[in-house]
Design a protein around this motif. Sequence first.
Motif, PDB file in Angstrom:
ATOM      1  N   LYS A 561       0.834  -1.202   0.000  1.00 24.47           N
ATOM      2  CA  LYS A 561       0.000   0.000   0.000  1.00 24.47           C
ATOM      3  C   LYS A 561       0.868   1.252   0.000  1.00 24.47           C
ATOM      4  CE  LYS A 561      -4.230  -1.725   2.163  1.00 24.47           C
ATOM      5  NZ  LYS A 561      -5.253  -1.431   3.191  1.00 24.47           N
ATOM      6  N   SER A 563      -0.062   4.075   1.293  1.00 20.97           N
ATOM      7  CA  SER A 563      -0.231   4.684   2.611  1.00 20.97           C
ATOM      8  C   SER A 563      -1.208   3.828   3.401  1.00 20.97           C
ATOM      9  CB  SER A 563      -0.752   6.126   2.489  1.00 20.97           C
ATOM     10  OG  SER A 563      -2.045   6.134   1.903  1.00 20.97           O
ATOM     11  N   SER A 564      -1.321   4.116   4.680  1.00 21.16           N
ATOM     12  CA  SER A 564      -2.173   3.295   5.540  1.00 21.16           C
ATOM     13  C   SER A 564      -3.645   3.378   5.146  1.00 21.16           C
ATOM     14  CB  SER A 564      -2.002   3.725   7.002  1.00 21.16           C
ATOM     15  OG  SER A 564      -2.334   5.106   7.146  1.00 21.16           O
ATOM     16  N   ASP A 565      -4.049   4.478   4.532  1.00 14.83           N
ATOM     17  CA  ASP A 565      -5.454   4.611   4.154  1.00 14.83           C
ATOM     18  C   ASP A 565      -5.710   4.279   2.683  1.00 14.83           C
ATOM     19  OD1 ASP A 565      -4.112   6.771   3.176  1.00 14.83           O
ATOM     20  OD2 ASP A 565      -5.592   8.277   3.804  1.00 14.83           O
ATOM     21  N   SER A 566      -4.719   3.722   2.004  1.00 13.14           N
ATOM     22  CA  SER A 566      -4.920   3.309   0.605  1.00 13.14           C
ATOM     23  C   SER A 566      -5.901   2.140   0.549  1.00 13.14           C
ATOM     24  CB  SER A 566      -3.594   2.877  -0.025  1.00 13.14           C
ATOM     25  OG  SER A 566      -2.700   3.966  -0.120  1.00 13.14           O
TER      26      SER A 566
END
Length: 626
Positions: A561, A563-566
Amino acid sequence: YALVFRKLDGLAEEIERSQPPVDLWRKFIYCTSVTGPILGSVDHMQPQDFEKVVSPVSVAHFSQYKLNKLLLKQLEKLNFKICTSEGTEGLHNHLLQGREILMGHECVSVSATDQCINVIASFLKEGKCTERNIQCNILIGTDGAGSTVRKLVGIDLVGEKDLQKLVSVHFLSKDLGDYLLNERPGMLFFIFNTEAIGVLVAHDLKEGEFILQVPFYPPQQNLEDFSPEICEKLIFKLVGWELSDIDVIDIKPWVMHAEVAEKFLCCYNQIILAGDACHRFPPAGGFGMNTGVQDAHNLAWKIASVLKDIAPASILNTYETERKPIAEFNTALSVQNFRAAMEVPSALGLDPTIANSVHQLINRVAGSVLPSVLQKALLEGIFKVGRAQLSESLLNESNPLGSSRLAKLRHIFEEGKSLQLQFPAEDLGFRYLKGALVPDSNCEVGAPEAPTGHRRDFVPSANPGSRLPHMNVRVLSTVRNREIISTLDLVSGDKVEFLLIIAPVEESYHLARAALKVAEDFKVPTKVCVLWPAGTTNEVEFRSAAELAPWKNYIDVEEVKRSSDSLSWWRICKMTDMGAILVRPDDHIAWRSKSGVSGNPKLEMEMAFSAVLGIKPVNVEGTTQP
């Protein structure tokens, strides 16, 4: 096309290294001369174009003749032999051995029987025209917009003819390249002044390589009006100074069309058209090259499947079923983009449709009355009056008419209504609705959204017929441990092989075993990809091996990913992790199950492979059912 070329042993990377830096070609500039006032400019690159979120490669700007050289190098790596007519003794009696590229040959005759295709090709040998016979099972006409193969087999083109006639002037000037490199970098320069009008294409500013496109109005004008000396003077008028190092290399007239072949195959699918031979567009948006490469990508695995007895010859029908609608769509889009290019001169008081109407009127009325010299003088006189609209005394903010026209011009640029360079939704997001695929059940497939002529961003989709979405994944096998690749790299580039992507859940492993058994029965090479969520790979080493035994043709990968919010892979695909995706050798999705298979997984996979390849189901004894 760079996305397709990733499969060719580093070709995409070589193109990326060899192309000019993006800052040298990201803009279209509208001006009164290369050194004169700028009327406006358009930057065609956006931040997301460099982030490689929806594609593992970025857009590229690379001349076709340079690409051809790289492709020949790739073919030589694959043990193809480049044969020239002068360099091969007795070529007219030479039997083809395979993997030979016959340079300098021209197809002059084609005849088909139910056994083979007979081709007569001509070439120069010691200054004399010589012919040779070539026999083949399949003939692919990729011989350009004026395709001889298309004409010989009698396939017509349908669409808009003669949109515009132009003369193309290929020239070199390091002085001009250096000036633009330092003062005014751009890809296209639309130049409007009282002495001349033209479009300057900067192929390579560092090398000083350019092509000038100027309107051409025969029969009042002819090629003698575009001698190297006259072209040099024309270039000087558009540039704004006399270039001391100019070298005019080539001058060619050409006609802009927007047409698609009425059919892409004939003679029992033995003769096939691809590339510009079956569709020719205005050169607006790069659709010609991209659509042609996509044709070849679609066709290659299907021909290979036939030659390797993986699929019957009827699979070739799906080439036209899939590619012709894309060609027709891209034709409409390129025409819209061409019309958008005409908005700028129209805003300046130079409506190209009026110029064409004047030309037609002279041809109709004066053509049979006035001698050609007077017709030419009349045409140039009218155009000179038209170009007077571009005088500095008129085209300025102090003049009410000039101020109004400049305001209109700014509006065109601000609203994105001028010629566009990038069309991500169309270049990456085209989708096949029918063909070698299985549409979602109980899902109404509507017509594709009509072209708008404006840039639309690409939104990844896992719908059948769409290109497999890109996501970076980490390989978890012992051989390629921890290597990060794209999901698109999971699809083999050197053989016919289908790819089944699943999540590591029991039902999906069961489906994968069924798919591998069906593929084995059908003799269809297939690989399974087990795609693990990011950070949850503790049991990888044992689970897939145990679940898929005795088959070894699988690969474990985990999401990488940004980023963590992907979004996760299955969220990108708008599916659950109970789903599965079957991918064709050309990266397009052949079949999918959005949230698991409710019925018998073996029957489901038999249906999928049968529908995609056009083959009949296999019974328990291993022979095809009648």
